[in-house]
Design an enzyme around this catalytic site. Structure first.
Site, PDB file in Angstrom:
ATOM      1  N   LYS A   1       0.823  -1.068   0.130  1.00 46.84           N
ATOM      2  CA  LYS A   1      -0.066   0.050   0.154  1.00 46.84           C
ATOM      3  C   LYS A   1       0.838   1.184   0.079  1.00 46.84           C
ATOM      4  O   LYS A   1       1.884   1.153   0.878  1.00 46.84           O
ATOM      5  CB  LYS A   1      -0.914   0.048   1.258  1.00 46.84           C
ATOM      6  CG  LYS A   1      -1.975   0.969   1.244  1.00 46.84           C
ATOM      7  CD  LYS A   1      -2.926   0.923   2.575  1.00 46.84           C
ATOM      8  CE  LYS A   1      -3.965   2.330   2.344  1.00 46.84           C
ATOM      9  NZ  LYS A   1      -4.818   1.946   3.906  1.00 46.84           N
TER      10      LYS A   1
ATOM     11  N   SER B   1      -9.995   2.049   2.725  1.00 43.84           N
ATOM     12  CA  SER B   1      -8.790   2.774   1.850  1.00 43.84           C
ATOM     13  C   SER B   1      -7.865   1.955   1.074  1.00 43.84           C
ATOM     14  O   SER B   1      -7.260   2.621   0.296  1.00 43.84           O
ATOM     15  CB  SER B   1      -8.365   3.873   2.811  1.00 43.84           C
ATOM     16  OG  SER B   1      -7.341   2.977   3.680  1.00 43.84           O
TER      17      SER B   1
ATOM     18  N   SER C   1     -10.341   0.204   6.915  1.00 41.70           N
ATOM     19  CA  SER C   1      -9.632   0.129   5.664  1.00 41.70           C
ATOM     20  C   SER C   1      -8.981  -0.958   5.059  1.00 41.70           C
ATOM     21  O   SER C   1      -8.400  -1.311   4.087  1.00 41.70           O
ATOM     22  CB  SER C   1      -8.436   1.382   5.655  1.00 41.70           C
ATOM     23  OG  SER C   1      -9.251   2.406   5.683  1.00 41.70           O
TER      24      SER C   1
END
Lengths: 491, 95, 489
Positions: free
Chosen positions: A78, A158, A182
């Site tokens: 990420k 997210s 998330s």
């Protein structure tokens, strides 16, 4: 060559160790997959050369019999994790050209364990979002589509790039971060597994901060076992993070397969929301049945302050974010828009660098901390956090884990909820309580709705008892036998 | 509690965010929706509840008084938009 | 608080009382910074002593330096203050180029040290009691230089993150002089404790001076804060200037606005900051990257047991044990080096004589040459030896003054000087008798006078000393003169 369509991280690890495949071969295959899936916009930075270099070194270690936990396994990271020499943007224009000179503790541990990085994954800007639509680099398109429809769907957020990349089989696993859901919410809507470990289990050092008291890194992968393997490498005390727990990391993988016979599973009645889609209701009932079938005792418990969790979160998280994001001022790194004076420079740089949702949260956070409002908002929210944590403590006197849906709805269409922040925030209604209390939570794919979209079940555990979640998660995974795959329409 | 354009302007100033005049009113609207929604927290009696200080139930970790960091000025300047001679720079500040 | 009416200032409308409180920022003596492992030494190259944490790079986190915590506790104990077993670090949020994170980690509602008290001796013998409201730990900011480029300010973060103790006094000071004396005393205590080097030139101690004025007995007036005053003298000048400014303003029909002001050391004036800040709203909240700072009473006890003798206790001891006047004792303990010097001189000698030499000739010499006591050309051992030479009658007190001067110039030991220059005192009665006889023979008129006015004897002593080149033992001279002139002994 293994079949990438069914390969798991555990399977790849075993094949690598048995020399059935080399990391270079495997990595080369995944690099092709990544390149072929650019339409999903899951990766914001591809690092094929670095990946092959890491793979070569992994192969050397494998041949010497020095394999680490993740030796030779291609993963996605990420874009919130600072990676040395590799651009790290947090999904924001304000860090659009930021190249860290340092490696986050979690990625360093993973790389030390032999992991291969394919690239950096798209995400909501500064992890603020539940659909990956707030990314400065454009939304991630979910690999999943509704049956008979071409409507582009969100992958959740997210960690939307992570969810999409794993679910589209562009990598064997990905790191995520979870501040209000998330990891778990995108895992659920993308049909993969993801665990947010206990606050303090993984170091936050080198991860771009959103809300310090809630942020936690965790793995997203195809199976419960894959997540256990990844979390093993990601976890552990870090003397550079004052909130990192000085607690030994158990062998997570060893917990898998022990079943749940004789364990108590709590069902919190407050999670039964008015107007909850019947498919979610049915899924939950199915999960309860699976647990009973596996020999667990299912009991009703109460978490009376649940309904206050989301509003409390939307005070605490923006407040911390407003302060954490003050460092992006155009002086030492990041976007700089010159101004007449230093204040003008700040205001212009930040206005140009932050997207709309981030600005909204900075303003809310600034407001709730400002003179005269602190007690009414921030202090009150932190008191409610105490009540929410107490709810869990009391529930865990009666049971070993809690079973809930992960998300109140399956994936939705891109643009469907962007105009209404609150309806977007409600995606985290089942996950956010766990962050507020600092507990571990895992989402396991458990079924699809009538449109063929994945749905997940969430297990919540006691602090530092991720092992129980892996045990029980495996029971759900086995019972659900989730085999649905998105069509490879993007290829 | 609800915010007006003036409050949004003030808060934006505190947060060092340039918000164009025409965005003030819509932003006030958005913030008010969120504030109205969190208003439900007022229902709870929290008089005798301690605020959470940290979910991490541990002792604050300490470091020893040892110099083991620094001397990385070159690294620090690598991402700096306008560094000169190992200094960060800003438009001249008048005190 | 006693009403110290002697401090009142005369205005056009009568007397005014000035009320002063100080917020002193003292840099903690430590090798590394408060929340990072970068060095704290003064004068490094730009941004050399900066870690990723100090530059607030993305994802960086603070970890507290345990020694800085102990230094704060040590200081609290030295200020007779309450040490709090639980304290909390908060973020103080504001934007400034030398504040990289956009917030300063400080302690707001729950500081590590609570109320204490400092006793300050004034030159007039008065001792004032200054309340300490609190002491908290916080990070220093970096430094902006505005004179290195025509249109840019340059930012150096070497100071960023260094541990500071902010020591907040109550508004118990009533004059610029008292404010300066308090700051001096505070510095003395910190240096005794070894928790701050007190080097105001290098910025390791700075004071924000809060000044207001009121008519005696009235409520406190509106205060102005004068930022970052960096010497004791400037504290006094700034406070005096500011008090006068406020009195003139009020008497001219104006109103004091609460504001932050800057002190211009060249003009001795204070002025409004040109950068008009909006009302401060620091949005304090507990730093979520840190947990509350908790420690056991045992830590406090251990630190307490290791404290040195502090100036007040040492002064008390000098008065009670050595019989010094409170004033002399106060002067001698005013810094640890002076006290150590004095104690070496006084060891095994008459402590009062030792005190007279140190506060008299030695201080005058150091003052004249602008030297600190650690740079003194006369070592404590040599000064002690000089006193010994007087005590055993090797030289007279008068000759000793000359020897002292030679010691300053040559750095030689007094014994060697006396021998080399033949300054040994004459105690041989026959030699002295001869000198007396000669003086008497040469001055019959004076001999007649002294019979009527015995005080005239001093004149004879002077003559005899002159004749012997000052080396005659004065006691012997006095005794023999009395006999020869038939004076009452």
């Amino acid at each position: 060559m293994s079949d990438l369509a069914t390969l798991t991280l555990a399977g790849a690890r075993d094949a690598l160790r048995r020399k059935k495949i080399s990391s270079r071969e495997l990595t080369t295959s995944f690099i092709k997959e990544v390149e072929g899936a650019r339409g999903l916009n899951a990766f914001v930075t591809e690092t094929p050369e670095l990946a092959l270099d890491m793979a070569t070194r992994a192969d050397a270690r494998l041949s010497r019999g020095e394999a680490g936990i993740l030796e030779g396994v291609p993963l996605g990271i990420k874009d919130l994790f600072c990676t040395k020499g590799v651009k790290t943007t947090a999904g924001s224009k304000i860090l659009g050209n930021f190249v860290p000179t340092y490696e986050s503790t979690v990625t360093r541990q993973m790389f030390d364990a032999g992991a291969v990085m394919l690239g950096k994954l798209n995400m909501d800007e500064f992890a603020m979002g539940s659909s990956n639509e707030t990314s400065a680099w454009g939304p991630v398109i979910s690999p999943w589509r509704r049956k008979g429809s071409n409507t582009p769907l969100v992958p959740g957020g997210s960690s939307g790039g992570s969810a999409a990349a794993v679910s589209a089989r562009l990598c064997l696993g990905a790191t995520g971060t979870d501040t209000g859901g998330s990891i778990r919410q995108p895992a659920a809507v993308a049909g993969i597994t993801g665990i947010k470990p206990t606050y303090g289990r993984c170091s936050r050092w080198g991860i771009v901060a959103f809300a310090s008291s809630l942020d936690q890194a965790g793995p997203m992968a195809h199976t419960v076992r894959d997540c256990a393997i990844m979390l093993q490498a990601m976890s552990g005390h870090d003397p550079k993070d004052s909130t990192s727990a000085p607690i030994a990391v158990p062998d997570f993988e060893a917990a898998i397969g022990k079943g749940v016979k004789g364990m108590r599973v709590g069902i919190p009645k407050e999670y039964r929301l008015d107007g909850m889609p019947s498919e979610i209701e049915a899924l939950w009932a199915q999960g309860i049945a699976w647990m009973k079938d596996a020999g667990a005792e299912v009991i009703d418990v109460s978490l009376p302050h649940t309904k206050y969790a989301l509003p409390a979160y939307y005070i605490v998280a923006p407040a911390e974010a407003s302060s954490n994001l003050a460092r992006y001022d155009g002086v030492r790194y990041g976007l700089r828009v010159n101004g007449d004076d230093v204040i003008d420079l700040y205001e212009k740089s930040r206005a140009a660098g932050f997207g709309r949702e981030v600005q909204r949260r900075i303003l809310i956070g600034t407001y709730v901390l400002s003179a005269g409002y602190y007690d009414a908002y921030y202090l009150r929210a932190q008191k409610i956090r105490t009540l929410i944590a107490r709810d869990f403590e009391q529930a865990f006197e009666k049971c070993d884990m809690l079973l809930t849906p992960t998300s109140p709805s399956p994936a939705f269409g891109i643009g469907e909820k962007t105009d209404d922040p609150i309806s977007m925030y409600l995606n985290d209604v089942f996950t956010v309580t766990v962050n507020l209390a600092g507990l571990p939570g895992i989402s396991v794919p458990a079924g699809v709705n009538n449109e063929g979209l994945p749905l997940g079940l969430q297990l919540i555990g006691r602090a530092f008892d991720e092992a129980t979640l892996f045990r029980a998660g495996q029971v759900i995974e086995d019972a659900a036998a989730f085999k649905a795959r998105p069509d490879s329409w993007w290829k | 509690m609800s915010v007006d354009e003036k409050t949004v302007r003030k808060v934006a100033k505190l947060a060092r965010l340039a918000v164009p005049e025409e965005r003030l009113a819509p932003m006030a609207g958005e913030l008010n929706k969120i504030l109205a929604w969190v208003e439900q927290l007022g229902e709870l009696d929290i008089k005798n509840v301690e605020p959470m200080t940290s979910v991490a139930k541990m002792r604050l970790m300490r470091r020893a008084d040892v110099v083991n960091d620094g001397n990385i000025a070159d690294d620090l300047m690598k991402n700096a938009p306008n560094a000169i001679d190992n200094y960060f720079t800003v438009p001249k500040v008048v005190e | 608080m006693t009403n110290r009416t002697g401090k009142l200032i005369e205005g056009a409308t009568g007397k005014w009382e000035v009320v002063i409180g100080l917020e002193v920022h003292a840099q903690v003596l430590s090798k590394a910074k408060l929340f990072s492992g970068a060095a704290t030494a003064f004068g490094a190259a730009p941004n050399a002593q900066v870690s990723l944490v100090d530059a607030a790079m993305p994802g960086m986190l603070p970890v507290i330096n345990e020694f800085c915590v102990e230094q704060a506790i040590r200081t609290g104990l030295g200020l007779n203050a309450k040490i709090n077993l639980v304290s909390v670090f908060d973020r103080k949020n504001y934007f400034y180029p030398d504040l990289p994170a956009g917030y300063q980690i400080s302690q707001y509602k729950q500081p590590i040290v609570g109320e204490g008290v400092v006793l300050v001796d004034m030159p007039n013998g008065e001792t004032i009691e200054v309340g300490i409201e609190r002491l908290h730990l916080e990070q220093d900011a970096g430094k902006s230089s505005h004179d290195m480029h025509p249109s840019l300010s340059f930012v150096d973060l070497n100071r960023s993150g260094i541990a500071l103790m902010e020591i907040v006094s109550r508004p118990d000071l009533r004059s610029g002089e008292e404010a300066a004396a308090y700051l001096k005393k505070l510095r003395t205590i910190l240096r005794y404790l070894g928790t701050c080097d007190g080097n105001m030139d290098e910025g390791s101690m700075r004071a924000d001076v809060n000044v207001s004025v009121r008519k005696p007995g009235a409520e406190y007036g509106t205060r102005c804060e004068i930022k970052n005053v960096n010497s004791m003298r400037f504290v006094q000048i700034a406070a005096e200037y500011e008090a006068r400014r406020q009195i003139d303003l009020i008497e001219g029909g104006g109103k004091v606005e609460q504001e932050t002001r800057l002190f211009d050391s060249r003009t001795g004036e204070t002025r409004t900051m040109r950068s008009k800040e909006e009302a401060h709203d620091y949005r304090y909240f507990p730093d979520p990257d840190l947990l509350p700072l908790e420690f056991e009473q045992a830590l406090i006890d251990r630190i307490k047991a290791s404290l040195p003798e502090l100036p007040d206790a040492r002064k008390q001891r000098y008065v009670s044990q050595f019989g010094l006047s409170p004033y002399d004792a106060g002067v001698l303990v005013s810094d640890a080096e002076t006290a150590a010097y004095y104690e070496e001189v006084a060891k095994g000698r008459d402590p009062k004589i030792a005190a007279n030499w140190v506060t008299g000739d030695l201080f005058a010499m150091l003052n004249r040459l602008n030297l600190s006591i650690t740079q003194s050309p006369v070592s404590a051992a040599n000064l002690g030896a000089l006193i010994d030479l007087i005590a055993d009658n090797t030289i007279s007190g008068r000759i000793a003054k000359d020897v002292f001067q030679i010691m300053v110039e040559t750095r030689d030991a007094p014994g060697a000087i006396v021998e080399a220059r033949g300054l040994r005192q004459v105690t041989d009665t026959s030699a002295i008798e001869a000198a007396i006889d000669a003086v008497i023979a040469a001055n019959p008129d004076k001999v007649a006078e002294v019979a009527a006015k015995p005080k005239m004897a001093g004149w004879f002593v002077g003559q005899v000393m002159q004749k012997t080149g000052g080396k005659a033992n004065p006691a012997v001279v006095n005794q023999l003169l009395a006999k020869k002139l038939n004076l009452p002994g």
